[in-house]
Structures are given as C-alpha cells and as structure tokens.
Motif scaffolding. Structure first.
Motif, PDB file in Angstrom:
ATOM      1  N   ASN A 125      -8.484  -1.710  -0.906  1.00 22.81           N
ATOM      2  CA  ASN A 125      -9.237  -2.737  -0.183  1.00 22.81           C
ATOM      3  C   ASN A 125      -8.364  -3.945   0.106  1.00 22.81           C
ATOM      4  N   ALA A 126      -7.906  -4.067   1.360  1.00 22.10           N
ATOM      5  CA  ALA A 126      -6.972  -5.123   1.733  1.00 22.10           C
ATOM      6  C   ALA A 126      -7.579  -6.514   1.589  1.00 22.10           C
ATOM      7  N   ALA A 127      -8.900  -6.577   1.616  1.00 20.67           N
ATOM      8  CA  ALA A 127      -9.546  -7.890   1.523  1.00 20.67           C
ATOM      9  C   ALA A 127      -9.265  -8.580   0.193  1.00 20.67           C
ATOM     10  N   ILE A 128      -8.968  -7.764  -0.788  1.00 22.86           N
ATOM     11  CA  ILE A 128      -8.782  -8.327  -2.119  1.00 22.86           C
ATOM     12  C   ILE A 128      -7.465  -9.086  -2.245  1.00 22.86           C
ATOM     13  N   ARG A 129      -6.523  -8.795  -1.347  1.00 19.53           N
ATOM     14  CA  ARG A 129      -5.177  -9.350  -1.522  1.00 19.53           C
ATOM     15  C   ARG A 129      -5.160 -10.865  -1.591  1.00 19.53           C
ATOM     16  N   GLU A 130      -6.163 -11.496  -0.975  1.00 20.88           N
ATOM     17  CA  GLU A 130      -6.114 -12.956  -0.885  1.00 20.88           C
ATOM     18  C   GLU A 130      -6.364 -13.636  -2.229  1.00 20.88           C
ATOM     19  N   ILE A 131      -6.837 -12.901  -3.219  1.00 17.53           N
ATOM     20  CA  ILE A 131      -7.071 -13.554  -4.515  1.00 17.53           C
ATOM     21  C   ILE A 131      -5.834 -13.460  -5.416  1.00 17.53           C
ATOM     22  N   ALA A 132      -4.757 -12.788  -4.927  1.00 16.01           N
ATOM     23  CA  ALA A 132      -3.588 -12.543  -5.764  1.00 16.01           C
ATOM     24  C   ALA A 132      -2.529 -13.617  -5.616  1.00 16.01           C
ATOM     25  N   ASP A 133      -1.654 -13.726  -6.640  1.00 18.21           N
ATOM     26  CA  ASP A 133      -0.450 -14.540  -6.501  1.00 18.21           C
ATOM     27  C   ASP A 133       0.494 -13.861  -5.529  1.00 18.21           C
ATOM     28  N   ARG A 134       0.527 -12.537  -5.647  1.00 17.38           N
ATOM     29  CA  ARG A 134       1.523 -11.786  -4.886  1.00 17.38           C
ATOM     30  C   ARG A 134       0.914 -10.453  -4.521  1.00 17.38           C
ATOM     31  N   VAL A 135       1.286  -9.932  -3.348  1.00 15.32           N
ATOM     32  CA  VAL A 135       0.769  -8.644  -2.903  1.00 15.32           C
ATOM     33  C   VAL A 135       1.941  -7.698  -2.679  1.00 15.32           C
ATOM     34  N   VAL A 136       1.844  -6.527  -3.271  1.00 16.76           N
ATOM     35  CA  VAL A 136       2.919  -5.544  -3.110  1.00 16.76           C
ATOM     36  C   VAL A 136       2.319  -4.360  -2.373  1.00 16.76           C
ATOM     37  N   ARG A 137       3.004  -3.915  -1.314  1.00 18.48           N
ATOM     38  CA  ARG A 137       2.468  -2.784  -0.564  1.00 18.48           C
ATOM     39  C   ARG A 137       3.361  -1.565  -0.752  1.00 18.48           C
ATOM     40  N   PHE A 138       2.763  -0.469  -1.150  1.00 14.23           N
ATOM     41  CA  PHE A 138       3.483   0.789  -1.332  1.00 14.23           C
ATOM     42  C   PHE A 138       3.272   1.678  -0.121  1.00 14.23           C
ATOM     43  N   ALA A 139       4.315   2.417   0.222  1.00 13.90           N
ATOM     44  CA  ALA A 139       4.173   3.485   1.212  1.00 13.90           C
ATOM     45  C   ALA A 139       5.246   4.508   0.940  1.00 13.90           C
ATOM     46  N   ASP A 140       4.864   5.750   0.936  1.00  8.75           N
ATOM     47  CA  ASP A 140       5.826   6.849   0.784  1.00  8.75           C
ATOM     48  C   ASP A 140       6.734   6.694  -0.441  1.00  8.75           C
ATOM     49  N   GLY A 141       6.155   6.210  -1.548  1.00  8.14           N
ATOM     50  CA  GLY A 141       6.925   6.140  -2.786  1.00  8.14           C
ATOM     51  C   GLY A 141       7.843   4.940  -2.894  1.00  8.14           C
ATOM     52  N   GLY A 156       2.145   6.302  -3.923  1.00  8.45           N
ATOM     53  CA  GLY A 156       2.876   6.182  -5.178  1.00  8.45           C
ATOM     54  C   GLY A 156       2.400   5.022  -6.031  1.00  8.45           C
ATOM     55  N   LYS A 157       1.398   4.279  -5.560  1.00  7.02           N
ATOM     56  CA  LYS A 157       0.986   3.090  -6.313  1.00  7.02           C
ATOM     57  C   LYS A 157       0.371   3.443  -7.680  1.00  7.02           C
ATOM     58  N   SER A 158      -0.424   4.523  -7.687  1.00  2.00           N
ATOM     59  CA  SER A 158      -1.013   4.908  -8.981  1.00  2.00           C
ATOM     60  C   SER A 158       0.039   5.447  -9.936  1.00  2.00           C
ATOM     61  N   THR A 159       0.959   6.230  -9.386  1.00  2.00           N
ATOM     62  CA  THR A 159       2.036   6.752 -10.224  1.00  2.00           C
ATOM     63  C   THR A 159       2.818   5.599 -10.845  1.00  2.00           C
ATOM     64  N   ILE A 216      -1.748  -4.518  -5.704  1.00  2.00           N
ATOM     65  CA  ILE A 216      -0.911  -3.450  -5.155  1.00  2.00           C
ATOM     66  C   ILE A 216      -1.737  -2.691  -4.130  1.00  2.00           C
ATOM     67  N   LEU A 217      -1.248  -2.667  -2.919  1.00  2.00           N
ATOM     68  CA  LEU A 217      -1.971  -1.980  -1.846  1.00  2.00           C
ATOM     69  C   LEU A 217      -1.189  -0.751  -1.429  1.00  2.00           C
ATOM     70  N   GLY A 218      -1.843   0.121  -0.706  1.00  2.45           N
ATOM     71  CA  GLY A 218      -1.133   1.274  -0.176  1.00  2.45           C
ATOM     72  C   GLY A 218      -2.088   2.421   0.044  1.00  2.45           C
ATOM     73  N   PRO A 219      -1.749   3.280   0.989  1.00  3.36           N
ATOM     74  CA  PRO A 219      -2.625   4.414   1.247  1.00  3.36           C
ATOM     75  C   PRO A 219      -2.546   5.443   0.119  1.00  3.36           C
ATOM     76  N   SER A 220      -3.451   6.413   0.138  1.00  4.34           N
ATOM     77  CA  SER A 220      -3.412   7.495  -0.856  1.00  4.34           C
ATOM     78  C   SER A 220      -2.062   8.190  -0.796  1.00  4.34           C
ATOM     79  N   LEU A 268      -2.092  -6.409 -12.903  1.00  6.02           N
ATOM     80  CA  LEU A 268      -1.764  -5.581 -11.744  1.00  6.02           C
ATOM     81  C   LEU A 268      -3.034  -4.876 -11.297  1.00  6.02           C
ATOM     82  N   VAL A 269      -3.418  -5.099 -10.049  1.00 10.24           N
ATOM     83  CA  VAL A 269      -4.652  -4.488  -9.554  1.00 10.24           C
ATOM     84  C   VAL A 269      -4.323  -3.574  -8.377  1.00 10.24           C
ATOM     85  N   ILE A 270      -4.596  -2.303  -8.524  1.00  8.61           N
ATOM     86  CA  ILE A 270      -4.414  -1.369  -7.421  1.00  8.61           C
ATOM     87  C   ILE A 270      -5.694  -1.339  -6.614  1.00  8.61           C
ATOM     88  N   THR A 271      -5.555  -1.352  -5.327  1.00  4.33           N
ATOM     89  CA  THR A 271      -6.765  -1.221  -4.507  1.00  4.33           C
ATOM     90  C   THR A 271      -6.446  -0.639  -3.152  1.00  4.33           C
TER      91      THR A 271
END
Lengths: 788, 238
Positions: free
Chosen positions: B203-219, B50-53, B43-47, B198-201
């Motif tokens: 660090n966009a570089a990590i996305r390549e090790i995932a089955d799937r990448v979900v990007r959060f923005a503005d909730g 909403g990804k941590s929530t 799970i990617l996304g800026p501070s 589920l891994v929150i980060t």
C-alpha cells in the motif's frame, strides 16, 4: 480405466497421511489378529481334540478299584446306557533309569487282549504293539521316550510292585487319555519324571498279582445316556471290590486341564478384540474429524458444484474403508500366522498326534464385518456434522475456535506459564477427543495390567503353596495303606531329618444336593511339614473331629464353618457319616479337605493306618534318599517338592516370555496408534501457533514441549484409568478361570501397575519423538503468509 | 534521522537464491541496506520483488545465499538455527498480516506468552495500554475484531522492548479505517520504545508516515526516498 477425481483424492490422501493410516490400520489389525488367533486357535484345538477323541474312542467314564473279578465286566457292560466297557489294569510303578538320580513314576496301563480294538486307543508313532505273550515288551508315551531317548529296541528298567524288571520298547505312542500327562503329586507335566507304558494285560497281571482280575474300567456311553446314572450303578457294582468312585470325562485330569486351557483362550477372544476395535473406531473418528475440518471448504465446494451429500460421505467412507482393508489384510496374515504358531505351541505342550488347523471362513468374515463396521461407524460420526452444513456456510472458513469458558478466572489465579494454559485450554476445548485419547491409552495400560498381574499372582501361589503350606522336601506315597509304624521305617531312610505321616482317603462329600469326590487328607494335630493355611495365611491346627475344607470346596458345596457335610468314604468299610465343617482353608490347586489323622481313621472305622509320609531331608543327602526310597517295596511313588516347583517354574518361564512379548506388543500398538494420531492432530491444529511461537523466538525444544506436555497430560491421566480398567478385567478373568481344578489368587502388586505404565509411556515417548521431526520442520515463513 | 545515530541494520551484497527444481529463483540480488536506531522505514514493492525475503533474513527467519547481514555487532548471516532463535527472542518483534495470535489465550495472555521468555520485558498490561486495548485484555482472539487482534499482535511484539520491530503487511487484511488505527499504534510504539521499525506493504499510501521509503523490485533496492516530514497515520487514506 478412468479414476474419478474423488477417488484419486482418496488415494492421494492415503499417501499423504500414510503414517497415521498405518498407525490406525495396525490397531485394527491387532483386533482382527487377536480375533482370528483366538477363535482360530480355539477352534483348531477344540476340533483337534474332538477328532482325536472320536477317532481313538476316548472313554466317557473312568473308574478305579482295588481288584475286581474278571466276570464283573459283563455286569458293567449290561448297565443301561453303556455302549462299551473295557476292563484294564492300571498301576503305578517307579522308574529306574540309569543316570537319573531323582525319582520318577511310570503309569502302567494294560492293553486289551485283542490288541488294538478297545477304548482309549493308542496312536502309534513308531514301532509296533507288544506281543500279547511277551512279559517284557511295552509301548511308551512319546514325551517320555523323547526325554529319555528311547526308541523301539531300547531296554529300560522299572520297579513294579517292588520288583525290578527290564522292559523292552517296541513302540512309541500317544493316547487321548494322556493329552495332558500329569504325574501323581505334580503341578505340571514332566515327561522326564512321568511316563506311561502300555503292555499286555497278562504281563501286568503277573506283575501285580491280578490274574483274572482288573483294577480299572473305562466306559463308552450310548449317545445321550446320563453319565451320572451310569456312574451311580457302576459305583454300586465296584464298591465291594474297592471301587473309589467313577469319574466322568469332565473330571478326567487330562481332559479337565485341556478344558481349562480352552476356557482361557475363549476368554481372550472375548476381551482383547473389542478393546482394539473400540480404540480403532475412536482413532478413525478423531483423524477423520480433523481431516474433514481441514477440508470443510472443499466439501462445501463439492456440494456447491453438485455432488450429493451421499457422494461426499462415500468419499470419506472409502478413505476409511481403505484403512480398514489394510488393517484387515495385516490382521488376517498376522492372525493366521500367530494362530498356527499358537496351535503348535499347544500341540507341543499337550500331546496331540495331529493338529487340525481350522481356517473357518466364517471367522474371517466376522472379523471383516466387525472391523469394517467399527471403522465406518467412527467415520460416519465424523462426517455427519459437516455434511449437514449448507454449501455456502461450508465454503466460508469456520468461525475461529472460541475458547471462552467459565474457567478463565481459574487459570489467572493459578498463574501458570502461558504455554501450560494453552495446553490445558486446548485439551478442554475438545473434551470428547481428549477423553478418547485418554481412554485409548488407558486401554493399552489395561491390557498390560490384565496380563502381567498373573505372574505376580503365580509367585504368590508358589510362595503360599511351597514355602508356607507344603514345606516338606519330599512325599513318599505308599502303594496302599500301611500300619502307622511305617512312619518309623521312613524315618530310618538315609537323609531324613523329620517325617510326618498322612492318610489320604477317597470320599464323596455332600451338602444338600451338592457333592464332590476328592481325597480327605488326615494330618497330625499340628502339622509342621504339610500345613493347612487359613485365608490369612496362618497355619491351622487339625480339629479333633470335623473337617477343614478349602475355600473352593466350601464354595462348591455352599457350606460355612458350623455346617455339617455328609461324608461317604469310598475305601475300606465304606462308611457314611455326617461331620461338622470346622474351618475353611486357603487352597489354590484342586479341592481340599483335611482332618486330624486319628480322627479320620476313627471315622473310617479302621486302625491306625497311614498312606504315606512327608519328609524333611538333609541337604546333600537327596541322592541317597531317592535311591533308598524308590527301592523300598512299600513305595508307590515319591514326589519331590523342589523338582515339582522347578518344573512348574520352567514351564511358566517358557510361556511367560512369549506372553509378555505378545501383550507388550499389542499394548504398544494401541499406545503408539493413539499417541501418534493424537499428536498429529494436535500438530495439525496448532502447527500454525507453534510456528508463530518459533518466529517469536521460542526454541525448538520449547515449542515441542508445548505439544509434548499435551501428550503427557493425556498419557498420564490415562494411567490411573488404565489401572482401574485393567484391575476390572483381571478380576473378571479370575472369576471366569476359577474352577474346581485351580483358583488363582488375585494379587496385583504395585510393580504390575508400574511395569504397565512404563511400557506404555515408553511407547508414547517413541511416537512423540516420531513427531519431533515435524515440529522442527515447521515452516516459519509460510505461516506468516497464509490464513489458516 | 541524524546520520550519526547508531546503526541497527547493515546488509552488504545480500543475495538469496531459491533452488526449485530446474530453475534457480533469485529472490535477492545483492542488497546493500542500512537502518539506524529508531528509524521508521516503509518497504514497498510488487509481489516477488524480494521485500519479504529481505525482511525474513534480517528478522532471522531465513538464511542468505551470499552477502552479509548485521544486526548491531551480530553477523546474522553467520548464525545457526540456535543463534537466530536467540536473536529473534531477544531483539526482534514481529507483526504479521494475519496476526498469528494463539486462539486459546486471551489478549493479555498472548502478550504474557512473550514477556515470560523475554530478558527485559514490559508488563503485558503496559503493552496493551500502548496500543489502546487495556479494556479488552481478557478477551480471546475470537472475541476481537481484526484491527483489535492486530493491535494485540503489536502489543505482543513490543512487550519485550525489542530493538527491532518487523511488520509484514500489518494492514493487509484490514479495511482502511482499522488499518489506520493499527498504523497509529505502530508509530506510537516506534516513538515510545525507539525500536527500528521496518514495515512491508503493498500500500503506497502508507509511505508518507515513514522516515524513509525503500522500494524493492526484482530482488534489488531500486529507490530510496527520505521523507522530509512524516505524516500522521490519520492524515493518510486509501
């Protein structure tokens, strides 16, 4: 006004940590309050007594005799060192109050002829002094008047010298001679059954056939004069007239009891405040150490931007000073309030005409200085370490706590749950703090043990005295020695099942340079009613020749069985002889010496005389017996054991509730203060771990359990230590309180330890529960986002 | 991942509003999400996106304002405090940015702390072996490096054999080389125990090790990418 940022931080810290601040302040307050209460009450009573004695010219020496000619008083006045001497008639009579079945005693004291000019002056509360010509008018003691609702103008009846007389109250008064008015044969003052009546000398002389004579003399000495030397001469002068030896003020009953009370009060001042101040210093140190650890980086920053170590230290000292100020303020108010209450309690128990409240600013100043020193001392120890760090080191986070220890293998082998290992390692990681916590809780246990034991010990004293030793129901003391056949007439009194004679003779016992004046009791060879008990509580037979001394007397004279003591009889032929000490007996009240009654009479060189009889009564026939006994002309006074015991218990019961409340309150303040602060610190240190555990799926109860088990370990380890310290304090108190007047049996039952522990554990539980809300409110999300 | 695989997580219209004084903060604005068993999702996304929530709600640490979140057939949004604790205890393994180990317990004891209360745990030593720390098991956290501590945290998280492994910035406090070792440990245990991860980060570089990448923005979830091929952690760098 501009408040500096650091001072603003102090104020905010105080507000943020308010609960801990109050817990510490209360412990400090308890120290201050007990100090002020103790010294204040002591000073008030001491000063009240001193002023009372001075204003009302309390005598220095007291002497009784049978009948001395009036002219003797001139010789007495001429004794070197005597400032004033007053001849009096002092006699015991019996009460004949309507509606009062049980026997009561009245002490009659003659007033000086010139009215109110002499020694032991009266403080008139109501009414006036009797007309010197009147044979009926009397002034009575205030306690007695209150107990019988007597007012000036009321009449009441007494038996004087075997004759019933009606008296008229003209006034109600107090006297410095009877601040603690103890009736004959009693253990506690009982104003209902013992009163004092002052009446004109002529009236009393007429009743007791003492015209032109006196039976008592009181002396005021020149300042600095030796009481012992005066007494020596006085005894020589009064001996031919039945003088039984004079008593210095120190041994005067009322004075001696009051003195013993003051001694106990000053012991309290020595024991309690240091405990509270020590615990408070430990609490300040614990709490501040934690606060400083949390603020380590801020301290580094402050130093980096140019604050001196001194300024930073001052900041934390200010924080502590604020706590101390709060504690001192609460302590002042509580101490003054309790002190006034306590002095009033004493004033009620002892008869003072006024109470001088001593609000010595010095006491307050001392309390302030000591308390502040304790708090600041605890604070400086905590601050020192962090101030020593260079700013750069202080600003970086502290190295993680290292839990390595040689015990690691031990834990593994114990195969404890990991939460228990956490608890144990955390406690062992800060041994000093853990010990402080344990010591703090132990102190609260100790305070309770050291105060509660006395009740069990009093029960023991009652059991030994009234149920094993003095087993008679009543004691009739004759007005003077009677032939042995008086025993048979006593047996004839209604309701009497058994009678046992006794002889009481005043004597001075000496061994080397030690001597004591007391009554030697003559008893039958194997007494069945009034028994003498050995230290292992076995009844002792009276030896054929020789004395059995109470432990207190044997100690006072430094004698052991087999030694010989010199006995100077102060009555009859006033013989002197040497007698062997045959045994040592148990005795809690006063000094005691006993011997076989006919051996005593032989030693005196007198025929078979008895001073009174101990009686066993038929249940239900008491009223008839009282009526008959008090109207028998021979009767001096009648003591009824059940009434004595009842009064003793009532008086104690009144005090016990107050005492227990005060001591449990004080102990709880310590227990709550220590446990609450300990818990808050533990929570502050482990809050992050506990929140992490909650995230991992530990329930609230499990997480609280971890913290509570740490508290439980501290509280439980503190118990045996507290018992031990309490035992030590109690032992010290027993030793300090032991006097010729009474000695306290040192008996601490298991229930004392149990009660002390339960009370402290309850207080600990309450403070633990106060923390629960904080544990339940741990922020699970915050903890994941922040580094400690 | 096959679409027929069992669904571990499902959320519908998941909304979270923080009421802070005058202004409401919408942390999540209706998130619809699904994860199947054994899936490794980054799970990617800026501070403040909403990804941590989101992770906190599906991890049973926080409650939603509206919408639904399901774990298998448990409706998380209907559970109370007790139910959520039980859910975390039985099904969820957590790995945090700052490891959150108990400093007074050794590596092995930190793992045992969780296995003692788990329903079907593995042996603590087994869990430590999975993250390659068998030889460090008797060390206290203070004696371990950051990477080692994080691997202990992973061992602790997986020792209960959880269905779900939730990691919030697991490499956030670590340097690249150490971070990669931690990611290796994560992918290994994901394969070994088949937990939905589920891994929150940041660090966009990590996305390549995932089955799937979900990007959060503005909730909201604004982008989902399925990686056709997963890289091994050793192949990525930052």
């Amino acid at each position: 006004m501009v408040i500096s940022p650091l001072r603003r931080k102090t104020l905010r810290d105080l507000r943020r940590l308010w609960a801990q601040v109050i817990a510490i302040a209360l412990v400090l307050a308890a120290g201050v309050a007990t100090l002020i209460l103790g010294t204040g009450a002591y000073a008030s009573l001491d000063e009240t007594r001193a002023r009372y004695y001075e204003t009302y010219r309390f005598a220095d020496v007291f002497a009784d005799m049978t009948r001395a000619p009036g002219a003797l008083i001139a010789d007495i006045r001429a004794i070197d060192g005597v400032l004033a001497a007053e001849a009096r008639i002092v006699k015991l009579g019996l009460l004949d109050m309507p509606g009062m079945v049980e026997p009561g005693t009245m002490l009659f004291v003659s007033l000086p002829d010139g009215g109110d000019g002499g020694l032991n002056r009266l403080h008139l509360r109501q009414g006036r002094l009797p007309d010197p010509q009147s044979l009926r008018e009397v002034v009575v003691s205030e306690g007695f008047a209150a107990a019988h609702r007597l007012r000036p103008g009321t009449a009441f009846a007494v038996v004087m010298n075997g004759q019933r007389r009606d008296l008229l109250v003209t006034g109600i008064a107090l006297s410095p001679e009877f601040i603690y008015a103890l009736g004959p044969g009693e253990m506690m003052p009982d104003p209902r059954r013992f009163g004092i009546a002052w009446l004109p000398g002529a009236s009393l002389a007429a009743a007791y056939d003492l015209e032109g004579a006196f039976s008592n003399v009181v002396l005021k000495l020149v300042p600095g004069a030796s009481a012992d030397r005066v007494i020596e001469t006085l005894d020589r002068l009064t001996a031919p007239y039945g003088g039984v030896g004079a008593t210095p003020r120190a041994d005067q009953t009322s004075h001696a009891f009051l003195d013993a009370e003051l001694k106990q009060l000053s012991a309290m001042v020595r024991v309690l405040p240091p405990i509270f101040l020590l615990v408070a210093a430990m609490l300040v140190n614990m709490t501040l150490s934690r606060l400083i650890t949390l603020e380590r980086e801020q301290i580094g920053l402050l130093k980096a931007v140019g604050y001196s170590a001194r300024a930073v230290a001052q900041h934390y000292v200010e924080f502590v000073l604020a706590i101390a100020a709060l504690g001192i303020a609460i302590g002042f108010v509580a101490g003054a309030w309790l002190g006034a209450g306590m002095a009033q309690l004493y004033a009620k128990f002892f008869s003072f005409p006024f109470l001088v409240f001593m609000r010595d600013p010095q006491t307050y100043a001392i309390a302030t200085i000591i308390t502040t020193a304790a708090a600041v001392g605890g604070a400086l120890l905590a601050v020192r370490r962090v101030l020593a760090l260079p700013p750069a080191v202080a600003m970086s986070p502290p190295a993680p706590t290292d839990y390595r220890s040689r015990l690691a293998g031990v834990w593994r082998r114990l195969s404890l749950p990991q939460t228990a290992v956490m608890t144990a390692r955390h406690l062992l990681r800060w041994p000093l703090r853990t010990l402080s916590g344990i010591l703090g809780v132990a102190m609260s246990v100790a305070i309770l043990v050291a105060s509660l034991w006395s009740f069990g010990s009093i029960d023991h004293m009652i059991d030994v005295t009234f149920f094993r030793g003095e087993r008679q129901d009543a004691m009739v003391v004759f007005a003077g020695p009677e032939p042995a056949r008086a025993l048979y007439s006593a047996r004839q009194l209604p309701g009497v099942l058994a009678a046992e004679p006794f002889r009481a003779v005043s004597a001075r016992l000496s061994h080397r340079n030690l001597s004591r004046k007391l009554s030697i009791m003559g008893k039958p060879a194997t007494p069945r009613l009034s028994r003498v008990l050995s230290p292992d509580l076995a009844p002792m037979a009276m030896p054929e020749a020789g004395l059995i001394l109470s432990e207190a007397l044997a100690d006072a004279l430094a004698v052991r069985p087999g030694d010989r003591v010199t006995v100077d009889f102060l009555e009859g032929n006033r013989r002197s002889l040497s007698l062997p000490v045959s045994g040592v007996s148990l005795g809690y009240v006063g000094l005691g010496a006993a011997m076989e009654i006919s051996a005593l009479n032989r030693a005196m060189g007198e025929g078979a005389l008895i001073s009174g009889v101990n009686l066993m009564l038929d249940d239900g026939a008491e009223a008839d017996f009282y009526a008959a006994a008090t109207t028998t002309p021979k009767t001096g006074f009648v003591a009824v054991m059940s009434l004595t015991l009842q009064r003793f218990k009532e008086t104690l019961a009144e005090n016990i509730t107050i005492m227990i409340t005060v001591y449990v309150g004080l102990a709880s303040i310590i227990a709550v203060g220590v446990v609450y602060n300990f818990a808050r610190i533990a929570l502050s240190e482990q809050g992050r771990e506990l929140a992490s555990l909650r995230v991992l799926g530990f329930t609230r109860a499990e997480v609280s359990g971890i913290l509570f088990s740490e508290l439980a370990a501290v509280v439980l380890l503190a118990q045996p230590l507290g018992w031990l310290i309490g035992y030590g304090i109690a032992l010290g108190m027993v030793t300090a309180f032991s006097s010729d007047l009474y000695r306290v049996p040192f008996v601490i039952g298991r229930e004392v330890y149990a009660t002390a522990s339960l009370a402290v554990i309850a207080a600990a539980l309450a403070s633990a529960l106060a923390i629960r809300g904080r544990i339940n409110g741990l922020d699970l999300i915050e903890v994941l986002k922040t580094r400690e | 991942m096959a679409a027929t695989a069992e669904i571990t997580f499902r959320t519908k219209g998941l909304t979270k509003v923080y009421r802070t004084g005058a202004q409401d903060v919408h942390a999540l604005r209706g998130v619809d999400f699904q994860a199947t068993q054994g899936e490794f999702i980054v799970i990617l996304g800026p501070s403040g996106s909403g990804k941590s929530t989101f992770l906190n709600i599906v991890g049973g640490l926080d409650t939603a304002t509206a919408g639904e979140a399901w774990f298998q057939d448990h409706q998380l949004t209907a559970l109370g405090e007790k139910g959520l604790t039980q859910y975390r205890r039985d099904h969820v393994g957590f790995v945090f940015q700052f490891y959150n180990l108990v400093p007074s317990l050794t590596a092995r004891e930190n793992v045992a702390l969780v296995t003692e209360i788990a329903r079907r745990p593995m042996q603590p030593d087994e869990a430590l072996a999975l993250v390659g720390l068998s030889d460090r098991r008797d060390h206290f956290p203070a004696q371990l490096s950051g990477g080692e501590q994080q691997r202990v945290a992973i061992a602790r998280a997986i020792a209960k054999n959880p269905e779900v492994l939730l990691c919030d910035e697991p490499t956030g406090a670590l340097d690249s080389a150490t971070g990669i070792r931690v990611l290796e440990a994560l992918t290994q245990v994901n394969q070994a125990i088949g937990a939905t991860t589920l891994v929150i980060t940041h660090n966009a570089a990590i996305r390549e090790i995932a089955d799937r990448v979900v990007r959060f923005a503005d909730g909201r979830i604004v982008e989902e990418t399925v990686n056709a091929t997963r890289k091994a952690p050793a192949e990525v760098s930052w």
